[in-house]
Motif scaffolding. Structure first.
Motif, PDB file in Angstrom:
ATOM      1  N   ARG A 354      14.367  -9.166   5.769  1.00  0.00           N
ATOM      2  CA  ARG A 354      13.273  -9.192   4.801  1.00  0.00           C
ATOM      3  C   ARG A 354      11.972  -8.679   5.420  1.00  0.00           C
ATOM      4  NH1 ARG A 354      13.811 -12.293   0.080  1.00  0.00           N
ATOM      5  NH2 ARG A 354      11.807 -11.333  -0.464  1.00  0.00           N
ATOM      6  N   THR A 355      11.800  -8.857   6.722  1.00  0.00           N
ATOM      7  CA  THR A 355      10.580  -8.378   7.377  1.00  0.00           C
ATOM      8  C   THR A 355      10.567  -6.860   7.504  1.00  0.00           C
ATOM      9  OG1 THR A 355      11.454  -8.526   9.653  1.00  0.00           O
ATOM     10  CG2 THR A 355      10.484 -10.522   8.709  1.00  0.00           C
ATOM     11  N   GLN A 356      11.709  -6.210   7.309  1.00  0.00           N
ATOM     12  CA  GLN A 356      11.777  -4.754   7.367  1.00  0.00           C
ATOM     13  C   GLN A 356      11.341  -4.113   6.051  1.00  0.00           C
ATOM     14  OE1 GLN A 356      12.998  -2.854  10.130  1.00  0.00           O
ATOM     15  NE2 GLN A 356      12.906  -4.764  11.253  1.00  0.00           N
ATOM     16  N   LEU A 357      11.197  -4.930   5.012  1.00  0.00           N
ATOM     17  CA  LEU A 357      10.839  -4.443   3.684  1.00  0.00           C
ATOM     18  C   LEU A 357       9.384  -4.757   3.371  1.00  0.00           C
ATOM     19  CD1 LEU A 357      14.080  -5.656   1.883  1.00  0.00           C
ATOM     20  CD2 LEU A 357      13.432  -3.266   2.278  1.00  0.00           C
ATOM     21  N   PRO A 358       8.792  -4.085   2.405  1.00  0.00           N
ATOM     22  CA  PRO A 358       7.401  -4.375   2.040  1.00  0.00           C
ATOM     23  C   PRO A 358       7.232  -5.844   1.638  1.00  0.00           C
ATOM     24  CG  PRO A 358       8.138  -2.348   0.988  1.00  0.00           C
ATOM     25  CD  PRO A 358       9.353  -2.969   1.609  1.00  0.00           C
ATOM     26  N   ALA A 359       6.103  -6.409   1.987  1.00  0.00           N
ATOM     27  CA  ALA A 359       5.821  -7.798   1.639  1.00  0.00           C
ATOM     28  C   ALA A 359       5.796  -7.961   0.122  1.00  0.00           C
ATOM     29  CB  ALA A 359       4.490  -8.233   2.239  1.00  0.00           C
ATOM     30  N   GLU A 360       6.319  -9.084  -0.356  1.00  0.00           N
ATOM     31  CA  GLU A 360       6.380  -9.308  -1.803  1.00  0.00           C
ATOM     32  C   GLU A 360       4.996  -9.240  -2.443  1.00  0.00           C
ATOM     33  OE1 GLU A 360       8.396 -12.586  -3.389  1.00  0.00           O
ATOM     34  OE2 GLU A 360      10.367 -12.042  -2.595  1.00  0.00           O
ATOM     35  N   ASP A 361       4.000  -9.844  -1.803  1.00  0.00           N
ATOM     36  CA  ASP A 361       2.652  -9.837  -2.374  1.00  0.00           C
ATOM     37  C   ASP A 361       2.142  -8.418  -2.574  1.00  0.00           C
ATOM     38  OD1 ASP A 361       2.654 -12.551  -2.462  1.00  0.00           O
ATOM     39  OD2 ASP A 361       1.334 -12.856  -0.739  1.00  0.00           O
ATOM     40  N   THR A 362       2.409  -7.561  -1.608  1.00  0.00           N
ATOM     41  CA  THR A 362       1.964  -6.178  -1.702  1.00  0.00           C
ATOM     42  C   THR A 362       2.629  -5.467  -2.871  1.00  0.00           C
ATOM     43  OG1 THR A 362       1.624  -6.088   0.696  1.00  0.00           O
ATOM     44  CG2 THR A 362       1.815  -3.977  -0.469  1.00  0.00           C
ATOM     45  N   VAL A 363       3.941  -5.657  -3.003  1.00  0.00           N
ATOM     46  CA  VAL A 363       4.678  -5.023  -4.094  1.00  0.00           C
ATOM     47  C   VAL A 363       4.183  -5.521  -5.446  1.00  0.00           C
ATOM     48  CG1 VAL A 363       6.948  -4.720  -5.160  1.00  0.00           C
ATOM     49  CG2 VAL A 363       6.720  -4.649  -2.670  1.00  0.00           C
ATOM     50  N   LEU A 364       4.035  -6.841  -5.578  1.00  0.00           N
ATOM     51  CA  LEU A 364       3.628  -7.412  -6.857  1.00  0.00           C
ATOM     52  C   LEU A 364       2.194  -7.006  -7.215  1.00  0.00           C
ATOM     53  CD1 LEU A 364       5.200 -10.955  -6.471  1.00  0.00           C
ATOM     54  CD2 LEU A 364       5.989  -9.103  -7.959  1.00  0.00           C
ATOM     55  N   ASP A 365       1.319  -6.978  -6.236  1.00  0.00           N
ATOM     56  CA  ASP A 365      -0.051  -6.536  -6.496  1.00  0.00           C
ATOM     57  C   ASP A 365      -0.086  -5.099  -7.001  1.00  0.00           C
ATOM     58  OD1 ASP A 365      -1.198  -8.948  -5.858  1.00  0.00           O
ATOM     59  OD2 ASP A 365      -1.792  -8.358  -3.823  1.00  0.00           O
ATOM     60  N   THR A 366       0.721  -4.250  -6.373  1.00  0.00           N
ATOM     61  CA  THR A 366       0.745  -2.841  -6.777  1.00  0.00           C
ATOM     62  C   THR A 366       1.306  -2.690  -8.191  1.00  0.00           C
ATOM     63  OG1 THR A 366       1.047  -2.169  -4.474  1.00  0.00           O
ATOM     64  CG2 THR A 366       1.633  -0.560  -6.164  1.00  0.00           C
ATOM     65  N   LEU A 367       2.381  -3.416  -8.491  1.00  0.00           N
ATOM     66  CA  LEU A 367       2.954  -3.339  -9.832  1.00  0.00           C
ATOM     67  C   LEU A 367       1.975  -3.859 -10.880  1.00  0.00           C
ATOM     68  CD1 LEU A 367       6.600  -4.568  -9.086  1.00  0.00           C
ATOM     69  CD2 LEU A 367       5.857  -2.222  -9.488  1.00  0.00           C
ATOM     70  N   GLY A 368       1.309  -4.973 -10.558  1.00  0.00           N
ATOM     71  CA  GLY A 368       0.346  -5.531 -11.500  1.00  0.00           C
ATOM     72  C   GLY A 368      -0.848  -4.621 -11.715  1.00  0.00           C
ATOM     73  N   GLU A 369      -1.293  -4.009 -10.618  1.00  0.00           N
ATOM     74  CA  GLU A 369      -2.429  -3.084 -10.717  1.00  0.00           C
ATOM     75  C   GLU A 369      -2.084  -1.899 -11.614  1.00  0.00           C
ATOM     76  OE1 GLU A 369      -5.471  -0.679  -7.720  1.00  0.00           O
ATOM     77  OE2 GLU A 369      -3.523  -1.353  -6.991  1.00  0.00           O
ATOM     78  N   ALA A 370      -0.851  -1.399 -11.502  1.00  0.00           N
ATOM     79  CA  ALA A 370      -0.440  -0.275 -12.335  1.00  0.00           C
ATOM     80  C   ALA A 370      -0.423  -0.663 -13.811  1.00  0.00           C
ATOM     81  CB  ALA A 370       0.931   0.219 -11.901  1.00  0.00           C
ATOM     82  N   LEU A 371       0.025  -1.876 -14.114  1.00  0.00           N
ATOM     83  CA  LEU A 371       0.074  -2.345 -15.497  1.00  0.00           C
ATOM     84  C   LEU A 371      -1.337  -2.501 -16.074  1.00  0.00           C
ATOM     85  CD1 LEU A 371       2.898  -5.024 -15.474  1.00  0.00           C
ATOM     86  CD2 LEU A 371       2.908  -2.850 -16.699  1.00  0.00           C
ATOM     87  N   LEU A 372      -2.269  -2.913 -15.217  1.00  0.00           N
ATOM     88  CA  LEU A 372      -3.638  -3.133 -15.674  1.00  0.00           C
ATOM     89  C   LEU A 372      -4.465  -1.863 -15.661  1.00  0.00           C
ATOM     90  CD1 LEU A 372      -4.305  -6.534 -13.861  1.00  0.00           C
ATOM     91  CD2 LEU A 372      -3.895  -6.183 -16.312  1.00  0.00           C
ATOM     92  N   GLY A 373      -3.846  -0.768 -15.235  1.00  0.00           N
ATOM     93  CA  GLY A 373      -4.578   0.501 -15.243  1.00  0.00           C
ATOM     94  C   GLY A 373      -5.514   0.648 -14.078  1.00  0.00           C
ATOM     95  N   GLY A 374      -5.223  -0.059 -12.971  1.00  0.00           N
ATOM     96  CA  GLY A 374      -6.107   0.008 -11.803  1.00  0.00           C
ATOM     97  C   GLY A 374      -5.980   1.287 -11.037  1.00  0.00           C
TER      98      GLY A 374
END
Length: 374
Positions: A354-374
């Protein structure tokens, strides 16, 4: 009747597709060998040279070498299939194979390596296993290595921790920040036997112990200008296809580890009836995660724009894989934590992967930002 001399039979040339199929045909033997030695290497923290050699001889370490370079040119879908199955044998070997396959695949797509250096890597790959490792800083952190320009070459200095396979790599792709008025972050191709490069055998990690993730010390290591992959601006532009290859490939290793954990647990619980439903639930969830990853890999091969879905898919699949291993442990009870059995190793390997993959917080923040038009 006049007889004519029999004409010699000329074997048909081996095509790239044939090479891929031959590699897949050899996979079961490789997986059996990896699984037979995995516990020993994990216990002792020793490098799996025999397993890596078997993977090389089966053609698995060069599966993604581009067709224009004489390789099979396997796509992401085939790569994911191979890595998921290698992960069932030994996650450490699968991780090392993944890093090497990813570099060959990227060379086939965008040719970042200078032609002469890549020809050298291919020559080494024909002689034996030529593993390529990557030393990158964790997301959000500056590189641990600094590049200074001296005379007519770059000089690298710094300490990069936890490099998988450090003792057995042929090449390292090192992320470094230049000591310039306007610093740039780029990649430097470093031969593992370069003067100024040393391996500090300090690895004593929880999981993936056979990968021997030692620290790499660079002390004034000289790198020619042809081995420096530096952007013209502050940083390389993001490449979603490269990110998708990385994320789906490493997620496949994690899924293979989870599948091995579930298979062992089912074997341990065979003959009971109380565990049928919970095991069925785990199998259904894991199968769904596998289908997500394999399906997106195939879609990305056909349409590179599908790569943008990789962060969400790898997050869901990684969660499912980790949950599968942990719930399998709950079902098997204390036997699952017995070091005589592989389940506790699969649990540790899954945590480390799991440490070899992007951190969950980073992924979720990016997905949320895209939905909000950031």
């Amino acid at each position: 009747m006049t007889r004519t001399a029999a004409q010699p039979t000329v074997p048909a040339p081996v095509t790239a597709d044939d090479a891929v199929e031959r590699a897949f045909a050899r996979l079961p033997r490789v997986i059996d060998l990896l699984a037979a030695r995995a516990a020993e290497h994990d216990r002792d923290g020793t490098f799996p040279y025999q397993g890596v050699e078997a993977a090389h001889e089966a053609g698995l370490l060069t599966l993604t070498v581009g067709r224009r370079h004489g390789g099979p040119g396997a796509g992401l879908a085939d790569t994911v299939r191979v890595l998921a199955r290698l992960g069932r044998g030994d996650a450490s070997v699968a991780l090392l194979a993944a890093h090497t396959l990813l570099h060959h695949a990227e060379q086939a797509r965008t040719a970042p390596w200078p032609a002469a250096l890549y020809r050298r890597l291919l020559t080494e790959s024909r002689r034996g296993p030529a593993l390529v490792g990557t030393l990158r800083a964790p997301a959000g952190r500056p590189p641990a290595v600094t590049a200074h320009w001296q005379g007519n070459a770059w000089r690298l200095g710094g300490r990069a921790p936890h490099c998988p396979g450090a003792e057995a790599l042929s090449w390292l792709v090192v992320e470094a920040r230049t000591a310039e008025n306007q610093p740039r972050t780029g990649l430097f191709l470093v031969r593992a036997d370069s003067p100024g490069l040393e391996i500090d055998p300090a690895a004593d990690q929880l999981g993936l112990r056979a990968a021997a993730g030692h620290d790499v010390l660079l002390e004034d290591a000289r790198i020619g200008t042809d081995a420096a992959l530096l952007p013209k601006g502050p940083a390389f532009p993001a490449d979603p296809v490269a990110a998708a290859w990385h994320q789906l490939a490493l997620t496949a290793v994690l899924l293979g580890t989870a599948r091995a954990a579930l298979d062992w647990s089912a074997g341990r619980l065979r003959g009971t009836t109380a565990h049928r439903r919970p095991l069925g639930e785990l199998d259904a969830a894991l199968t769904g995660a596998e289908e997500l990853v394999h399906g997106l890999a195939a879609r990305t091969d056909a349409d590179p724009s599908a790569a943008t879905r990789a962060p969400a898919v790898q997050l869901l699949a990684a969660r499912t894989a980790s949950d599968t291993v942990q719930r399998a442990l709950t079902l098997t009870g204390s036997a699952g934590l017995d070091r005589r059995h592989p389940l506790e190793r699969h649990l540790r390997d899954a945590l480390s992967l799991r440490t070899q993959l992007p951190a969950e917080d980073t992924v979720l923040d990016t997905l949320g930002e895209a939905l909000l038009g950031g």
